[in-house]
Design a protein around this motif. Structure first.
Motif, PDB file in Angstrom:
ATOM      1  N   PHE A 124     -25.401  44.882  16.117  1.00 44.49           N
ATOM      2  CA  PHE A 124     -25.731  45.771  17.234  1.00 44.49           C
ATOM      3  C   PHE A 124     -25.583  47.242  16.853  1.00 44.49           C
ATOM      4  N   TYR A 125     -24.395  47.615  16.379  1.00 45.79           N
ATOM      5  CA  TYR A 125     -24.149  49.025  16.098  1.00 45.79           C
ATOM      6  C   TYR A 125     -24.921  49.509  14.872  1.00 45.79           C
ATOM      7  N   GLY A 126     -25.150  48.624  13.901  1.00 48.14           N
ATOM      8  CA  GLY A 126     -25.886  49.015  12.705  1.00 48.14           C
ATOM      9  C   GLY A 126     -27.389  48.942  12.870  1.00 48.14           C
ATOM     10  N   GLU A 127     -27.894  47.788  13.310  1.00 47.34           N
ATOM     11  CA  GLU A 127     -29.335  47.584  13.388  1.00 47.34           C
ATOM     12  C   GLU A 127     -29.947  48.126  14.674  1.00 47.34           C
ATOM     13  N   VAL A 128     -29.271  47.931  15.804  1.00 52.52           N
ATOM     14  CA  VAL A 128     -29.835  48.381  17.074  1.00 52.52           C
ATOM     15  C   VAL A 128     -29.599  49.871  17.292  1.00 52.52           C
ATOM     16  N   LEU A 129     -28.348  50.320  17.106  1.00 55.52           N
ATOM     17  CA  LEU A 129     -28.037  51.727  17.332  1.00 55.52           C
ATOM     18  C   LEU A 129     -28.265  52.598  16.096  1.00 55.52           C
ATOM     19  N   GLY A 130     -28.365  51.990  14.929  1.00 61.27           N
ATOM     20  CA  GLY A 130     -28.645  52.740  13.709  1.00 61.27           C
ATOM     21  C   GLY A 130     -27.472  53.486  13.106  1.00 61.27           C
ATOM     22  N   LEU A 131     -26.256  53.096  13.462  1.00 64.08           N
ATOM     23  CA  LEU A 131     -25.081  53.737  12.865  1.00 64.08           C
ATOM     24  C   LEU A 131     -24.826  53.155  11.480  1.00 64.08           C
ATOM     25  N   PRO A 132     -24.384  53.973  10.533  1.00 69.36           N
ATOM     26  CA  PRO A 132     -24.017  53.436   9.225  1.00 69.36           C
ATOM     27  C   PRO A 132     -22.707  52.666   9.327  1.00 69.36           C
ATOM     28  N   ILE A 133     -22.763  51.371   9.120  1.00 62.58           N
ATOM     29  CA  ILE A 133     -21.599  50.494   9.273  1.00 62.58           C
ATOM     30  C   ILE A 133     -21.068  50.111   7.903  1.00 62.58           C
ATOM     31  N   GLN A 134     -19.756  50.210   7.740  1.00 65.98           N
ATOM     32  CA  GLN A 134     -19.100  49.767   6.508  1.00 65.98           C
ATOM     33  C   GLN A 134     -18.101  48.677   6.855  1.00 65.98           C
ATOM     34  N   SER A 135     -18.114  47.603   6.073  1.00 64.75           N
ATOM     35  CA  SER A 135     -17.093  46.584   6.217  1.00 64.75           C
ATOM     36  C   SER A 135     -15.865  47.084   5.484  1.00 64.75           C
ATOM     37  N   MET A 136     -14.733  47.079   6.160  1.00 66.38           N
ATOM     38  CA  MET A 136     -13.521  47.647   5.587  1.00 66.38           C
ATOM     39  C   MET A 136     -12.553  46.579   5.101  1.00 66.38           C
ATOM     40  N   GLY A 137     -12.959  45.319   5.136  1.00 66.14           N
ATOM     41  CA  GLY A 137     -12.104  44.276   4.589  1.00 66.14           C
ATOM     42  C   GLY A 137     -11.084  43.775   5.561  1.00 66.14           C
ATOM     43  N   THR A 160     -19.801  58.802  12.994  1.00 66.24           N
ATOM     44  CA  THR A 160     -20.808  59.438  13.841  1.00 66.24           C
ATOM     45  C   THR A 160     -21.111  60.832  13.312  1.00 66.24           C
ATOM     46  N   ALA A 161     -22.186  61.420  13.798  1.00 68.58           N
ATOM     47  CA  ALA A 161     -22.604  62.744  13.335  1.00 68.58           C
ATOM     48  C   ALA A 161     -21.523  63.791  13.583  1.00 68.58           C
ATOM     49  N   GLY A 162     -20.740  63.624  14.627  1.00 70.00           N
ATOM     50  CA  GLY A 162     -19.683  64.578  14.942  1.00 70.00           C
ATOM     51  C   GLY A 162     -18.416  64.378  14.139  1.00 70.00           C
ATOM     52  N   GLY A 163     -18.398  63.390  13.245  1.00 67.35           N
ATOM     53  CA  GLY A 163     -17.232  63.149  12.413  1.00 67.35           C
ATOM     54  C   GLY A 163     -16.187  62.245  13.042  1.00 67.35           C
ATOM     55  N   VAL A 164     -16.421  61.775  14.262  1.00 64.45           N
ATOM     56  CA  VAL A 164     -15.496  60.846  14.891  1.00 64.45           C
ATOM     57  C   VAL A 164     -15.853  59.444  14.420  1.00 64.45           C
TER      58      VAL A 164
END
Length: 127
Positions: free
Chosen positions: A23-36, A49-53
């Motif tokens: 959802f957040y990666g494909e639908v909203l287009g946010l860069p998602i990283q798996s952190m383990g 996010t673009a604002g650094g949050v």
């Protein structure tokens, strides 16, 4: 106390990491990283996010007061002293200072029971 503290992250508790990633990666287009692994056998995700949050996604049931949890990013000072000062002012401390991915965190509640958190990077270990 928090007027000059940047909101560093918003933590969202989710029931399905794969569905959240999609959802957040494909639908909203946010860069998602798996952190383990978060030390409990669960993967967790991070999105900038673009604002650094940062948005952090952990698989677990919603905590009391619900999700999301706003996380204040401490750049200087002592996280233990911050929590002690909050407690001295009558704030309900939900979790004491403890290790978190990349540093230290603690959670407290606002008067309506909403969860707030402070985070201090590992390089700034509490006293």
């Amino acid at each position: 106390m928090f007027a000059t503290t940047r909101i560093g992250a918003v933590c969202v508790y989710v029931s399905d990491i794969a569905r959240t990633r999609a959802f957040y990666g494909e639908v909203l287009g946010l860069p998602i990283q798996s952190m383990g692994d978060d030390d409990s056998g669960n993967d967790w995700l991070q999105a900038e996010t673009a604002g650094g949050v940062e948005m952090l996604f952990f698989k677990q049931p919603a905590a009391p007061g619900g999700s999301p949890v706003i996380i204040f990013d401490l750049k200087t000072g002592d996280i233990a002293a911050v929590i002690d000062a909050l407690e001295a002012r009558g704030t309900e401390i939900l979790s004491p200072v403890s290790e978190a991915p990349g540093g230290w965190s603690a959670e407290f509640a606002d008067p309506d029971g909403h969860i707030l958190s402070v985070f201090q990077a590992a390089g700034l270990r509490p006293a």
